[in-house]
Structures are given as structure tokens and as C-alpha cells.
Write an enzyme that holds these catalytic residues in place. Sequence first.
Site, PDB file in Angstrom:
ATOM      1  N   GLY A  13       0.812  -1.226   0.000  1.00 16.34           N
ATOM      2  CA  GLY A  13       0.000   0.000   0.000  1.00 16.34           C
ATOM      3  C   GLY A  13       0.838   1.265   0.000  1.00 16.34           C
ATOM      4  O   GLY A  13       2.075   1.212   0.112  1.00 16.34           O
ATOM      5  N   THR A 102      -7.653   3.464   9.593  1.00 12.43           N
ATOM      6  CA  THR A 102      -8.798   4.260  10.036  1.00 12.43           C
ATOM      7  C   THR A 102     -10.097   3.553   9.623  1.00 12.43           C
ATOM      8  O   THR A 102     -10.073   2.555   8.917  1.00 12.43           O
ATOM      9  CB  THR A 102      -8.759   5.676   9.434  1.00 12.43           C
ATOM     10  OG1 THR A 102      -8.794   5.568   8.000  1.00 12.43           O
ATOM     11  CG2 THR A 102      -7.510   6.418   9.856  1.00 12.43           C
ATOM     12  N   GLY A 126      -5.548   8.139  14.494  1.00 13.84           N
ATOM     13  CA  GLY A 126      -6.034   8.480  13.158  1.00 13.84           C
ATOM     14  C   GLY A 126      -5.023   9.284  12.379  1.00 13.84           C
ATOM     15  O   GLY A 126      -5.184   9.484  11.170  1.00 13.84           O
ATOM     16  N   HIS A 157      -9.226  14.538   0.963  1.00 11.20           N
ATOM     17  CA  HIS A 157      -8.267  13.458   0.716  1.00 11.20           C
ATOM     18  C   HIS A 157      -8.349  13.006  -0.743  1.00 11.20           C
ATOM     19  O   HIS A 157      -9.304  13.329  -1.441  1.00 11.20           O
ATOM     20  CB  HIS A 157      -8.554  12.257   1.630  1.00 11.20           C
ATOM     21  CG  HIS A 157      -8.057  12.454   3.032  1.00 11.20           C
ATOM     22  ND1 HIS A 157      -8.793  13.123   3.971  1.00 11.20           N
ATOM     23  CD2 HIS A 157      -6.892  12.082   3.640  1.00 11.20           C
ATOM     24  CE1 HIS A 157      -8.109  13.153   5.109  1.00 11.20           C
ATOM     25  NE2 HIS A 157      -6.953  12.535   4.940  1.00 11.20           N
ATOM     26  N   LYS A 161      -9.561   7.092  -1.109  1.00  5.88           N
ATOM     27  CA  LYS A 161      -9.869   6.899   0.316  1.00  5.88           C
ATOM     28  C   LYS A 161     -11.254   6.279   0.472  1.00  5.88           C
ATOM     29  O   LYS A 161     -12.197   6.702  -0.196  1.00  5.88           O
ATOM     30  CB  LYS A 161      -9.783   8.239   1.058  1.00  5.88           C
ATOM     31  CG  LYS A 161      -9.956   8.084   2.573  1.00  5.88           C
ATOM     32  CD  LYS A 161      -9.425   9.269   3.333  1.00  5.88           C
ATOM     33  CE  LYS A 161      -9.664   9.124   4.828  1.00  5.88           C
ATOM     34  NZ  LYS A 161      -8.903   7.998   5.400  1.00  5.88           N
ATOM     35  N   GLY A 167     -10.216   9.672   9.713  1.00  2.00           N
ATOM     36  CA  GLY A 167      -9.887   9.407  11.122  1.00  2.00           C
ATOM     37  C   GLY A 167      -9.362  10.659  11.800  1.00  2.00           C
ATOM     38  O   GLY A 167      -9.628  10.916  12.987  1.00  2.00           O
TER      39      GLY A 167
HETATM   40  P1  NAD Z   1      -3.652   1.450   0.545  1.00  7.88           P
HETATM   41  O1  NAD Z   1      -4.936   0.952  -0.023  1.00  7.88           O
HETATM   42  O2  NAD Z   1      -2.641   2.063  -0.381  1.00  7.88           O
HETATM   43  O3  NAD Z   1      -2.909   0.285   1.364  1.00  7.88           O
HETATM   44  C1  NAD Z   1      -3.554  -0.677   2.139  1.00  7.88           C
HETATM   45  C2  NAD Z   1      -2.809  -1.981   1.923  1.00  7.88           C
HETATM   46  O4  NAD Z   1      -3.329  -2.954   2.843  1.00  7.88           O
HETATM   47  C3  NAD Z   1      -2.995  -2.547   0.498  1.00  7.88           C
HETATM   48  O5  NAD Z   1      -1.748  -2.896  -0.063  1.00  7.88           O
HETATM   49  C4  NAD Z   1      -3.855  -3.767   0.741  1.00  7.88           C
HETATM   50  O6  NAD Z   1      -3.654  -4.807  -0.219  1.00  7.88           O
HETATM   51  C5  NAD Z   1      -3.390  -4.174   2.145  1.00  7.88           C
HETATM   52  N1  NAD Z   1      -4.273  -5.168   2.742  1.00  7.88           N
HETATM   53  C6  NAD Z   1      -5.622  -5.285   2.634  1.00  7.88           C
HETATM   54  N2  NAD Z   1      -6.044  -6.411   3.245  1.00  7.88           N
HETATM   55  C7  NAD Z   1      -4.934  -7.015   3.747  1.00  7.88           C
HETATM   56  C8  NAD Z   1      -4.719  -8.217   4.467  1.00  7.88           C
HETATM   57  N3  NAD Z   1      -5.739  -9.045   4.780  1.00  7.88           N
HETATM   58  N4  NAD Z   1      -3.456  -8.521   4.846  1.00  7.88           N
HETATM   59  C9  NAD Z   1      -2.413  -7.717   4.520  1.00  7.88           C
HETATM   60  N5  NAD Z   1      -2.558  -6.574   3.805  1.00  7.88           N
HETATM   61  C10 NAD Z   1      -3.811  -6.222   3.432  1.00  7.88           C
HETATM   62  O7  NAD Z   1      -4.067   2.506   1.665  1.00  7.88           O
HETATM   63  P2  NAD Z   1      -3.152   3.577   2.437  1.00  7.88           P
HETATM   64  O8  NAD Z   1      -3.342   4.925   1.828  1.00  7.88           O
HETATM   65  O9  NAD Z   1      -1.775   3.045   2.615  1.00  7.88           O
HETATM   66  O10 NAD Z   1      -3.915   3.617   3.832  1.00  7.88           O
HETATM   67  C11 NAD Z   1      -4.097   2.447   4.627  1.00  7.88           C
HETATM   68  C12 NAD Z   1      -4.859   2.810   5.881  1.00  7.88           C
HETATM   69  O11 NAD Z   1      -4.091   3.737   6.660  1.00  7.88           O
HETATM   70  C13 NAD Z   1      -6.212   3.510   5.635  1.00  7.88           C
HETATM   71  O12 NAD Z   1      -7.112   3.103   6.644  1.00  7.88           O
HETATM   72  C14 NAD Z   1      -5.864   4.993   5.776  1.00  7.88           C
HETATM   73  O13 NAD Z   1      -6.967   5.793   6.112  1.00  7.88           O
HETATM   74  C15 NAD Z   1      -4.863   4.915   6.897  1.00  7.88           C
HETATM   75  N6  NAD Z   1      -3.935   6.057   7.022  1.00  7.88           N
HETATM   76  C16 NAD Z   1      -3.664   6.443   8.293  1.00  7.88           C
HETATM   77  C17 NAD Z   1      -2.753   7.434   8.527  1.00  7.88           C
HETATM   78  C18 NAD Z   1      -2.421   7.786   9.965  1.00  7.88           C
HETATM   79  O14 NAD Z   1      -1.543   8.632  10.197  1.00  7.88           O
HETATM   80  N7  NAD Z   1      -3.068   7.126  10.931  1.00  7.88           N
HETATM   81  C19 NAD Z   1      -2.104   8.065   7.462  1.00  7.88           C
HETATM   82  C20 NAD Z   1      -2.387   7.642   6.164  1.00  7.88           C
HETATM   83  C21 NAD Z   1      -3.302   6.601   5.950  1.00  7.88           C
END
Ligand code: NAD
Length: 272
Positions: A13, A102, A126, A157, A161, A167
Site C-alpha cells: 500500500g 482508520t 487516526g 483526501h 480513500k 480518522g
Molecule cells: P492502501 O490501499 O494504499 O494500502 C492498504 C494496503 O493494505 C494494500 O496494499 C492492501 O492490499 C493491504 N491489505 C488489505 N487487506 C490485507 C490483508 N488481509 N493482509 C495484509 N494486507 C492487506 O491505503 P493507504 O493509503 O496506505 O492507507 C491504509 C490505511 O491507513 C487507511 O485506513 C488509511 O486511512 C490509513 N492512514 C492512516 C494514517 C495515519 O496517520 N493514521 C495516514 C495515512 C493513511
Amino acid sequence: MSDLRVTIAGAGGRMGAANIRAVAATAGLMLHSAFDRPGSPAAGRDAGELSGIDKLEVIVGDDPEAALVGADAIIDFTAPAVSVMLAEQASAGGLVHIIGTTGCSKEEDWAIAKAGSAGARIVKTGNFSLGVNMLAGLVRQVAAALPDYDVEVLEMHHNRKVDAPSGTALMLGKAAAEGRGRGTDFDTNAILSREGHTGARVPGTIGFASLRGGNVIGEHSVFFVGETERIEIVHRATDRGMFAAGAMRAVLWAKDQPAGLYDMADVLGFKE
Ligand code: NAD
């Protein structure tokens, strides 16, 4: 002391890649393993190459149990059901679990908290950015000083998303509710979206609006609106590396803590 052995969940991701780069660049941490969902195009690739740096000789897998053998910590920005499952594994192994995912439901948050009390050292927030956590502190202060001003939170965003409000927006709304004090309950005062004939704004509510488009990493504005003036506090993220930097700080902090569920204010020492 030997380096902390870190597993990256969701390695394929956007945040997975940022976290792999950050682990490789952080003293005291080593990339132990990385995995994504079964069928992910990331599986089978070298984690370093996948994230745009040199080879790290760690091949991305698709089996969380295999990835966690010998690990000290998990950094997990994936999906709610995955984070609950990993929290249970972290609890069984006494691991550090950094959760950026989130969109968790109340039940999922409850299951994660339970894993914290049962043995995992969890940091969940979040938003891992230092700036946003500063912003939350400011929002709490302004809400305490101006409890009668209307509070609205606007977030924007990228178009991939999947949850809304973000979050971070929820975290900022909760900070406003905490700042107002007097038993202000966030859940009963939050208006997460509006449409149609909504009637006039109910005093004391905290409103949210979400915009989606392009590749915007994350922008948040908190408005405090009085009858004769308006305060706007704004944060704009310009690089995902900022979240990853916060996650690295959290993992290094959590390794020395007792089991429990923590947030970024604990990590940064912002809690009174
Ligand atoms: P993304 O879709 O690019 O990445 C998510 C990854 O998780 C993907 O590669 C997906 O294949 C993988 N995944 C899904 N199911 C899985 C499983 N069963 N086992 C292993 N991997 C699995 O999304 P992103 O932009 O990287 O964001 C991911 C999460 O983080 C979202 O919930 C986003 O809102 C959150 N986020 C949080 C913050 C923070 O600071 N807390 C910052 C950015 C993003």
C-alpha cells in the site's frame, strides 16, 4: 542492544511503502518481514525494491502468521478487520503493534483495546503526524476558551480513500468536544454529514464535511465560528513520510511501555 525486528503489514500500500522506507532509514529498527493480502501484486517482490529503494533482501509474503514468527513489532496501515486480527496476534506474542488504519467500528475499536489490555503494546491514532497532533492540542485549547462557538471540521483526501469523515477529522472533532468539557459527549453531538432539509444548526453540535479528489494526501481545517468572527486552523500534509516518521517514533517509544492501548499524545508526551 539489538535492533527491533519490524513486520510491515499492507506492504503493497501507499503507507506500506512509506513505512518500509522509514524502517530502513531508522536507527534501532530492522525490517524483519513484510506481507500483504493473498493475491496482492506486492507478494513475491523484494520489499525495498517495491518501496522505491535498494533491495532489502526481504520478500513480501501473504501469510501474517509466517511473517510474525520472530518479530518484535508490527506496523499496520491496512483495513479494520486486518488490524483487529493482528492486534489479537500481537497480544498473544506480547508484540508492539502500531495501528494507522482508520474507519474502525466501535466493536473493532473495542476488540483492539481488549488486545491492548491482554498483552499487546498498541499505539493507534487516526494521524501519526506531529503537526496534526499539535493541531489537536490547539483545537482543545480554543474549544475550552470559546465553548459557545460553532465548530466545523472540513477534510479533503485523495480519490481512493474509502472512509469518511477521515480518522483525523474525527480525532479533531473529539479534541473539540474534550476542550469544551462540561461532559460534552462527542458521539451525541457529532453531525458526520448533512443533506436535504436539515433544519437549523443545533447549538453545541460539531459538524463535518468531506471532500475527495486527485492525490491529495490529507488536508484538515477546523473552524470556530462566532457571531462576529471566525477562527480557522489548517493543516496540510505534503508527504506521506510525515506519517511514517510518526509511526517510527511510536514503535521506538512503545517497545519500553507496559501492555496497553496508547495514542500519539502519549508518545509525544502531550498528555497532562
Ligand atoms: P492502501 O490501499 O494504499 O494500502 C492498504 C494496503 O493494505 C494494500 O496494499 C492492501 O492490499 C493491504 N491489505 C488489505 N487487506 C490485507 C490483508 N488481509 N493482509 C495484509 N494486507 C492487506 O491505503 P493507504 O493509503 O496506505 O492507507 C491504509 C490505511 O491507513 C487507511 O485506513 C488509511 O486511512 C490509513 N492512514 C492512516 C494514517 C495515519 O496517520 N493514521 C495516514 C495515512 C493513511
